[in-house]
Design a protein around this motif. Sequence first.
Motif, PDB file in Angstrom:
ATOM      1  N   GLU A 288     -12.890  -1.989   9.938  1.00  0.00           N
ATOM      2  CA  GLU A 288     -11.973  -1.089  10.729  1.00  0.00           C
ATOM      3  C   GLU A 288     -12.038   0.252  10.081  1.00  0.00           C
ATOM      4  N   ALA A 289     -12.560   1.474  10.410  1.00  0.00           N
ATOM      5  CA  ALA A 289     -12.501   2.771   9.743  1.00  0.00           C
ATOM      6  C   ALA A 289     -11.402   3.055   9.102  1.00  0.00           C
ATOM      7  N   ASP A 290     -11.398   3.521   7.794  1.00  0.00           N
ATOM      8  CA  ASP A 290     -10.252   3.849   6.969  1.00  0.00           C
ATOM      9  C   ASP A 290      -9.170   2.827   6.920  1.00  0.00           C
ATOM     10  N   ASN A 291      -9.300   1.649   7.178  1.00  0.00           N
ATOM     11  CA  ASN A 291      -8.337   0.633   7.361  1.00  0.00           C
ATOM     12  C   ASN A 291      -8.598  -0.939   6.780  1.00  0.00           C
ATOM     13  N   THR A 292      -9.883  -1.347   7.180  1.00  0.00           N
ATOM     14  CA  THR A 292     -10.066  -2.688   6.632  1.00  0.00           C
ATOM     15  C   THR A 292     -11.350  -2.776   6.204  1.00  0.00           C
TER      16      THR A 292
ATOM     17  N   LYS B 295     -14.449 -13.058  -2.504  1.00  0.00           N
ATOM     18  CA  LYS B 295     -14.878 -12.627  -1.201  1.00  0.00           C
ATOM     19  C   LYS B 295     -13.795 -12.554  -0.527  1.00  0.00           C
ATOM     20  N   GLY B 296     -13.438 -11.424   0.265  1.00  0.00           N
ATOM     21  CA  GLY B 296     -12.252 -11.362   0.998  1.00  0.00           C
ATOM     22  C   GLY B 296     -11.996 -10.066   1.688  1.00  0.00           C
ATOM     23  N   VAL B 297     -10.937  -9.852   2.261  1.00  0.00           N
ATOM     24  CA  VAL B 297     -10.585  -8.693   3.291  1.00  0.00           C
ATOM     25  C   VAL B 297      -9.538  -7.780   2.404  1.00  0.00           C
ATOM     26  N   VAL B 298      -9.610  -6.629   2.502  1.00  0.00           N
ATOM     27  CA  VAL B 298      -8.583  -5.684   1.808  1.00  0.00           C
ATOM     28  C   VAL B 298      -8.293  -4.603   3.188  1.00  0.00           C
ATOM     29  N   SER B 299      -7.032  -4.523   3.326  1.00  0.00           N
ATOM     30  CA  SER B 299      -6.541  -3.485   4.331  1.00  0.00           C
ATOM     31  C   SER B 299      -5.344  -2.793   4.191  1.00  0.00           C
ATOM     32  N   ASP B 300      -5.119  -1.762   4.773  1.00  0.00           N
ATOM     33  CA  ASP B 300      -3.993  -0.853   4.728  1.00  0.00           C
ATOM     34  C   ASP B 300      -2.724  -1.744   5.343  1.00  0.00           C
ATOM     35  N   ASN B 301      -1.703  -1.839   4.683  1.00  0.00           N
ATOM     36  CA  ASN B 301      -0.634  -2.972   5.139  1.00  0.00           C
ATOM     37  C   ASN B 301       0.537  -2.061   6.047  1.00  0.00           C
ATOM     38  N   GLY B 302       0.265  -0.735   6.051  1.00  0.00           N
ATOM     39  CA  GLY B 302       1.276   0.148   6.727  1.00  0.00           C
ATOM     40  C   GLY B 302       2.587   0.409   6.154  1.00  0.00           C
ATOM     41  N   LEU B 303       2.666   0.123   4.749  1.00  0.00           N
ATOM     42  CA  LEU B 303       3.921   0.561   4.160  1.00  0.00           C
ATOM     43  C   LEU B 303       3.973   1.657   3.728  1.00  0.00           C
ATOM     44  N   ILE B 304       2.853   2.465   3.431  1.00  0.00           N
ATOM     45  CA  ILE B 304       2.764   3.874   2.703  1.00  0.00           C
ATOM     46  C   ILE B 304       2.460   4.657   3.922  1.00  0.00           C
ATOM     47  N   ASP B 305       3.142   5.880   3.951  1.00  0.00           N
ATOM     48  CA  ASP B 305       2.762   6.760   5.255  1.00  0.00           C
ATOM     49  C   ASP B 305       1.419   7.290   4.721  1.00  0.00           C
ATOM     50  N   ASP B 306       0.551   7.674   5.739  1.00  0.00           N
ATOM     51  CA  ASP B 306      -0.689   8.275   5.535  1.00  0.00           C
ATOM     52  C   ASP B 306      -1.527   7.683   4.484  1.00  0.00           C
ATOM     53  N   ALA B 307      -1.359   6.263   4.255  1.00  0.00           N
ATOM     54  CA  ALA B 307      -2.218   5.609   3.420  1.00  0.00           C
ATOM     55  C   ALA B 307      -3.789   5.321   4.251  1.00  0.00           C
ATOM     56  N   VAL B 308      -4.682   5.700   3.391  1.00  0.00           N
ATOM     57  CA  VAL B 308      -6.123   5.646   3.958  1.00  0.00           C
ATOM     58  C   VAL B 308      -6.768   4.555   2.746  1.00  0.00           C
ATOM     59  N   THR B 309      -7.394   3.502   3.489  1.00  0.00           N
ATOM     60  CA  THR B 309      -8.051   2.729   2.507  1.00  0.00           C
ATOM     61  C   THR B 309      -9.597   3.105   2.512  1.00  0.00           C
ATOM     62  N   THR B 310     -10.327   3.253   1.478  1.00  0.00           N
ATOM     63  CA  THR B 310     -11.808   3.909   1.350  1.00  0.00           C
ATOM     64  C   THR B 310     -12.511   2.651   0.777  1.00  0.00           C
ATOM     65  N   PHE B 311     -13.498   2.765   0.787  1.00  0.00           N
ATOM     66  CA  PHE B 311     -14.701   1.916   0.176  1.00  0.00           C
ATOM     67  C   PHE B 311     -14.438   1.779  -1.381  1.00  0.00           C
ATOM     68  N   GLU B 312     -14.272   2.939  -1.935  1.00  0.00           N
ATOM     69  CA  GLU B 312     -13.834   2.535  -3.265  1.00  0.00           C
ATOM     70  C   GLU B 312     -12.290   1.918  -3.853  1.00  0.00           C
ATOM     71  N   SER B 313     -11.348   2.411  -2.982  1.00  0.00           N
ATOM     72  CA  SER B 313      -9.972   2.014  -3.036  1.00  0.00           C
ATOM     73  C   SER B 313      -9.916   0.308  -2.873  1.00  0.00           C
ATOM     74  N   ALA B 314     -10.656   0.115  -2.021  1.00  0.00           N
ATOM     75  CA  ALA B 314     -10.647  -1.483  -1.466  1.00  0.00           C
ATOM     76  C   ALA B 314     -11.368  -2.302  -2.829  1.00  0.00           C
TER      77      ALA B 314
ATOM     78  N   LYS C  85     -25.201  -5.632  11.801  1.00  0.00           N
ATOM     79  CA  LYS C  85     -24.082  -5.755  13.092  1.00  0.00           C
ATOM     80  C   LYS C  85     -23.730  -4.115  13.257  1.00  0.00           C
ATOM     81  N   GLY C  86     -24.319  -3.143  12.545  1.00  0.00           N
ATOM     82  CA  GLY C  86     -24.061  -1.733  12.609  1.00  0.00           C
ATOM     83  C   GLY C  86     -22.609  -1.466  12.142  1.00  0.00           C
ATOM     84  N   ARG C  87     -22.186  -2.016  11.107  1.00  0.00           N
ATOM     85  CA  ARG C  87     -21.063  -1.586   9.998  1.00  0.00           C
ATOM     86  C   ARG C  87     -21.676  -1.061   8.923  1.00  0.00           C
TER      87      ARG C  87
END
Length: 85
Positions: A12-16, A26-45, A70-72
């Motif tokens: 999911e763009a800028d999130n997951t 092997k797993g999934v990293v996503s923004d948990n919504g606890l920090i305002d304006d938090a953007v997850t990126t490839f590098e931060s994940a 799959k176009g991701r």
Amino acid sequence: MINFNAYVIELEADNTYKVCIENVYKGVVSDNGLIDDAVTTFESALSTVIEIMFSYDYDYVEVTRGKSRKGRLYRKYVISVDNGD
């Protein structure tokens, strides 16, 4: 130094992101919504997973990027971990 191949796929763009580090994680990293304006990126994940899985200094280099069947969007990295050897 130990080297690992890794890839990060945007689910999911800028999130997951799916993060895979060869033979380590092997797993999934996503923004948990606890920090305002938090953007997850490839590098931060990727760096989040590296910091959890390794207790040593590390560096990573992006080696390629593209789209999956799959176009991701994805990026491949080589991670170098200084394990003291």
